[in-house]
Scaffold this active site. Structure first.
Site, mmCIF file in Angstrom:
data_model
loop_
_atom_site.group_PDB
_atom_site.id
_atom_site.type_symbol
_atom_site.label_atom_id
_atom_site.label_comp_id
_atom_site.label_asym_id
_atom_site.label_seq_id
_atom_site.Cartn_x
_atom_site.Cartn_y
_atom_site.Cartn_z
ATOM 1 N N ARG A 65 1.114 -1.012 0.339
ATOM 2 C CA ARG A 65 0.428 -0.052 -0.240
ATOM 3 C C ARG A 65 1.093 1.462 -0.318
ATOM 4 N NH1 ARG A 65 -3.751 -1.461 5.025
ATOM 5 N NH2 ARG A 65 -3.212 -3.424 4.350
ATOM 6 N N GLU A 102 0.461 -6.669 13.082
ATOM 7 C CA GLU A 102 -0.273 -6.352 13.029
ATOM 8 C C GLU A 102 -1.903 -7.717 13.304
ATOM 9 O OE1 GLU A 102 -3.809 -3.973 12.967
ATOM 10 O OE2 GLU A 102 -4.600 -4.048 14.531
HETATM 11 O O1 LIG Z 1 2.522 -1.507 11.730
HETATM 12 P P1 LIG Z 1 2.470 -3.559 11.531
HETATM 13 O O2 LIG Z 1 1.713 -4.295 12.248
HETATM 14 O O3 LIG Z 1 3.682 -3.676 10.486
HETATM 15 O O4 LIG Z 1 0.931 -3.359 9.917
HETATM 16 C C1 LIG Z 1 1.043 -2.570 9.120
HETATM 17 C C2 LIG Z 1 1.665 -3.170 8.006
HETATM 18 O O5 LIG Z 1 0.213 -3.629 7.450
HETATM 19 C C3 LIG Z 1 -0.218 -3.327 7.184
HETATM 20 O O6 LIG Z 1 0.439 -4.048 5.200
HETATM 21 P P2 LIG Z 1 0.323 -5.322 4.782
HETATM 22 O O7 LIG Z 1 1.704 -6.314 5.135
HETATM 23 O O8 LIG Z 1 -1.052 -6.259 5.586
HETATM 24 O O9 LIG Z 1 -0.383 -5.643 4.014
HETATM 25 P P3 LIG Z 1 -0.277 -5.149 1.820
HETATM 26 O O10 LIG Z 1 1.000 -5.492 1.039
HETATM 27 O O11 LIG Z 1 -1.469 -4.384 2.155
HETATM 28 O O12 LIG Z 1 -0.318 -3.392 1.756
HETATM 29 C C4 LIG Z 1 0.286 -2.259 6.961
HETATM 30 O O13 LIG Z 1 -0.240 -1.499 5.220
HETATM 31 C C5 LIG Z 1 0.959 -1.624 6.596
HETATM 32 O O14 LIG Z 1 2.183 -1.532 5.625
HETATM 33 N N1 LIG Z 2 -6.174 -2.858 11.675
HETATM 34 C C1 LIG Z 2 -5.580 -2.554 9.900
HETATM 35 N N2 LIG Z 2 -6.260 -1.598 8.931
HETATM 36 C C2 LIG Z 2 -5.602 -1.550 7.182
HETATM 37 N N3 LIG Z 2 -4.390 -1.917 7.170
HETATM 38 C C3 LIG Z 2 -3.234 -2.886 8.375
HETATM 39 N N4 LIG Z 2 -2.655 -2.588 8.683
HETATM 40 C C4 LIG Z 2 -2.315 -4.058 9.852
HETATM 41 N N5 LIG Z 2 -3.518 -3.309 10.943
HETATM 42 C C5 LIG Z 2 -4.661 -2.286 9.704
HETATM 43 MG MG LIG Z 3 1.695 -2.776 4.001
#
Ligand SMILES: O=P(O)(O)OC[C@H]1O[C@H](OP(=O)(O)OP(=O)(O)O)[C@H](O)[C@@H]1O
Ligand SMILES: Nc1ncnc2[nH]cnc12
Ligand SMILES: [Mg+2]
Length: 182
Positions: A65, A102
């Site tokens: 993202r 998370e």
């Molecule tokens: O602070 P944290 O606990 O590390 O979580 C935050 C991350 O989690 C999500 O990404 P995710 O890897 O879920 O997927 P994405 O490929 O859609 O960005 C979000 O876009 C952040 O990059």
């Molecule tokens: N609660 C949340 N919503 C969207 N993206 C996330 N990445 C980690 N935690 C999230």
């Molecule tokens: Mg991400």
């Protein structure tokens, strides 16, 4: 327009999904911002206003993202864009690091020699949750010999206290979740 005004309009366009992708998570969906050029412009503008005249050589965006607006912000700041990617996607020598987030664990990589030593970097992503992803990306930037100016996020899940992990200035555009989903 001021950052607070831009933020208010952006916040009104987010969507929330309880118990996605797993039980107990309140998922913040910021994709609606990208469906309207006016909102997308405001997102970039708000970050640009915040950065002001700080010297920035590169925006480092986190897959996936962080790729949605990192390059647009880089262009607006007249800076380069460098991706931090999930494993096995980047050719050539890479630095890599494993981390917890998370909802699960993951691995990030950056190409070696892409960030010049001493260059000034902004690390950008959509959400700061536990801070695991951002901290890992920061480690890759530091391993490259570059310097983190600041971490920028669209939103922060305050109750997870991710910012305490980062050890550098943290800016989040929109207010986030004060407490865990019940
Ligand atoms: O602070 P944290 O606990 O590390 O979580 C935050 C991350 O989690 C999500 O990404 P995710 O890897 O879920 O997927 P994405 O490929 O859609 O960005 C979000 O876009 C952040 O990059
Ligand atoms: N609660 C949340 N919503 C969207 N993206 C996330 N990445 C980690 N935690 C999230
Ligand atoms: Mg991400």
């Amino acid at each position: 327009m001021e950052i607070a005004t831009l933020a208010k309009e952006l916040k009104a366009n987010l969507k929330q999904f309880p118990n996605f992708p797993s039980e107990g998570i309140l998922f913040e969906d910021f994709l609606p911002i990208f469906t309207k050029p006016d909102l997308f412009n405001k997102l970039v503008k708000a970050f640009k206003l915040h950065v002001g005249d700080k010297k920035v050589d590169y925006v480092v965006g986190l897959e996936s993202r962080g790729f949605l607006f990192g390059p647009a912000l880089a262009l607006a700041l007249n800076a380069g864009f460098v991706p931090v990617r999930k494993p096995g996607k980047l050719p050539g020598p890479t630095y890599s690091v494993e981390f917890q987030k998370e909802y699960g664990s993951d691995k990030f990589e950056i190409q070696q020699d892409v960030l010049p030593a001493g260059s000034k970097v902004l690390v950008v992503d959509d959400i700061l949750a536990t801070g695991g992803s951002a901290f890992a990306a920061g480690e890759l930037v530091t391993k490259s010999g570059a310097e983190i100016v600041e971490y920028l996020f669209v939103m922060e899940l305050d109750f997870l206290k991710g910012r305490d992990k980062l050890g550098k200035p943290v800016f989040t555009l929109l207010s986030g979740q004060e407490e865990k989903l019940k």
